[in-house]
Design a protein around this motif. Sequence first.
Motif, short mmCIF file in Angstrom:
data_model
loop_
_atom_site.label_atom_id
_atom_site.label_comp_id
_atom_site.label_asym_id
_atom_site.label_seq_id
_atom_site.Cartn_x
_atom_site.Cartn_y
_atom_site.Cartn_z
N ASN A 30 9.93 79.82 44.71
CA ASN A 30 9.81 78.36 45.34
C ASN A 30 10.45 79.60 46.65
O ASN A 30 10.28 79.05 47.95
CB ASN A 30 11.35 77.86 45.30
N THR A 31 10.03 81.25 46.36
CA THR A 31 10.54 81.71 47.83
C THR A 31 9.68 83.52 47.68
O THR A 31 9.59 83.73 46.67
CB THR A 31 12.33 82.16 48.04
N TRP A 32 9.25 83.60 48.77
CA TRP A 32 8.47 84.93 48.50
C TRP A 32 9.09 86.29 49.94
O TRP A 32 9.17 85.00 50.89
CB TRP A 32 6.94 84.84 48.84
N LEU A 33 9.54 86.74 49.04
CA LEU A 33 10.37 88.10 50.43
C LEU A 33 9.30 89.19 50.58
O LEU A 33 8.84 90.04 49.26
CB LEU A 33 11.65 88.38 49.85
N TRP A 34 9.63 90.27 51.55
CA TRP A 34 9.05 91.44 51.60
C TRP A 34 9.42 92.23 51.81
O TRP A 34 9.78 91.71 53.00
CB TRP A 34 6.95 91.15 52.32
N TYR A 35 9.36 93.52 51.68
CA TYR A 35 10.56 93.92 52.16
C TYR A 35 9.86 95.54 52.54
O TYR A 35 8.54 95.70 51.95
CB TYR A 35 11.23 94.51 50.65
N LYS A 36 10.45 96.83 52.83
CA LYS A 36 10.17 98.33 53.69
C LYS A 36 11.49 98.75 52.56
O LYS A 36 12.24 98.59 53.66
CB LYS A 36 8.93 98.23 54.52
N PHE A 88 7.66 95.81 48.50
CA PHE A 88 7.97 95.60 48.01
C PHE A 88 7.75 94.05 48.35
O PHE A 88 8.09 93.48 49.12
CB PHE A 88 9.14 95.48 46.78
N CYS A 89 7.16 93.39 46.92
CA CYS A 89 7.54 92.10 46.85
C CYS A 89 8.62 91.82 46.43
O CYS A 89 8.70 91.96 45.30
CB CYS A 89 6.14 91.58 46.81
N VAL B 88 19.90 105.33 41.67
CA VAL B 88 19.71 104.63 42.57
C VAL B 88 19.89 102.79 42.94
O VAL B 88 19.83 102.15 42.32
CB VAL B 88 18.96 104.93 43.42
N TYR B 89 22.06 103.08 43.35
CA TYR B 89 22.54 101.51 42.30
C TYR B 89 22.09 100.12 44.05
O TYR B 89 22.91 101.24 45.24
CB TYR B 89 24.11 101.60 42.17
N PHE B 90 21.86 99.52 44.08
CA PHE B 90 21.19 98.74 45.58
C PHE B 90 23.10 97.70 44.90
O PHE B 90 22.08 97.15 43.81
CB PHE B 90 20.84 98.75 45.87
N CYS B 91 23.50 97.65 46.09
CA CYS B 91 24.12 96.12 46.58
C CYS B 91 23.36 95.19 46.98
O CYS B 91 22.64 95.15 47.81
CB CYS B 91 25.59 96.63 46.77
N ALA B 92 23.54 94.14 46.93
CA ALA B 92 22.80 92.39 47.36
C ALA B 92 23.45 91.89 47.71
O ALA B 92 24.22 91.53 47.25
CB ALA B 92 21.28 92.71 46.96
N SER B 93 22.96 90.79 48.68
CA SER B 93 23.89 89.75 49.05
C SER B 93 22.77 88.91 49.72
O SER B 93 21.85 88.62 49.92
CB SER B 93 25.00 89.92 50.45
N SER B 94 23.02 87.47 49.36
CA SER B 94 22.26 86.47 50.23
C SER B 94 23.04 84.91 50.17
O SER B 94 24.08 84.59 49.87
CB SER B 94 21.32 86.05 49.21
N PRO B 95 22.32 84.13 51.21
CA PRO B 95 23.36 82.88 50.94
C PRO B 95 22.57 81.91 50.12
O PRO B 95 21.62 82.55 49.07
CB PRO B 95 22.88 82.67 52.45
N LEU B 96 23.13 80.99 50.20
CA LEU B 96 23.31 79.91 48.83
C LEU B 96 22.01 79.80 48.68
O LEU B 96 21.51 79.14 47.67
CB LEU B 96 24.28 78.95 48.85
N SER B 97 21.40 79.22 50.35
CA SER B 97 20.04 78.83 50.08
C SER B 97 19.34 79.93 49.96
O SER B 97 18.24 79.32 48.87
CB SER B 97 19.87 78.38 51.75
N GLY B 98 19.54 81.04 49.58
CA GLY B 98 18.63 82.05 49.15
C GLY B 98 17.44 82.05 50.03
O GLY B 98 16.16 82.74 49.67
N SER B 99 17.84 82.25 51.54
CA SER B 99 16.77 82.49 52.34
C SER B 99 17.00 84.33 52.20
O SER B 99 17.93 84.26 53.83
CB SER B 99 17.37 81.53 53.77
N GLY B 100 16.66 84.54 51.57
CA GLY B 100 16.90 86.36 52.13
C GLY B 100 17.35 86.89 52.00
O GLY B 100 19.00 86.21 51.94
N TRP B 101 17.29 87.64 50.68
CA TRP B 101 18.45 88.90 50.64
C TRP B 101 18.70 90.53 51.13
O TRP B 101 17.65 90.95 51.58
CB TRP B 101 17.88 89.10 48.71
#
Lengths: 114, 112
Positions: A30-36, A88-89, B88-101
């Motif tokens: 339900n979500t697609w993200l593209w990263y560099k 990355f997708c 390499v270890y990455f930390c990430a965060s996102s809002p509850l809506s999941g609109s972008g990590w």
Amino acid sequence: GQQLNQSPQSMFIQEGEDVSMNCTSSSIFNTWLWYKQEPGEGPVLLIALYKAGELTSNGRLTAQFGITRKDSFLNISASIPSDVGIYFCAGRPYSGAGSYQLTFGKGTKLSVIP
Amino acid sequence: DTAVSQTPKYLVTQMGNDKSIKCEQNLGHDTMYWYKQDSKKFLKIMFSYNNKELIINETVPNRFSPKSPDKAHLNLHINSLELGDSAVYFCASSPLSGSGWFFGPGTRLTVL
């Protein structure tokens, strides 16, 4: 777990050329993200897509969320040397506990020849 | 201001040691994650925390233990380090809506 097939794995292009890469999945997202990602850095979000059929641009970058919800593509127009990196997708499953999980493709390594 | 920060950037240690990596986000996000990137650049989720509660724990050895003292922090403690933990270890965060990590800059761990 879910897998994303990202292609191509790598690309060597001339500066000024357009680039296209895509991702396909066996399940619905339900979500697609593209990263560099550049060397020594973390992935940086380029474009986020939330609806099937959505077409979104960010400068020279354009990405689309496939109608089937199982694929997405990223286009880069008129490439420049600073476009070099790994793209990355990533997809977020449709619902449930897995919706907290972002699954990544294996990346497309882009090299731009000046 | 850095949105997601990690310390240290580089960590070199001997096999068998215990080490920790710290992560902080100032985005007000509800969910934080740890990802591992191997030598082939594949990013794989390890843990997901939502409001200090563990949501996802992938098939990670129990030598890895995440700790979330509050919503803005998620630390990763690794016991009895092994050669195969080098990554390499990455930390990430996102809002509850999941609109972008959003990802931190990564911690390159090398186990000798």
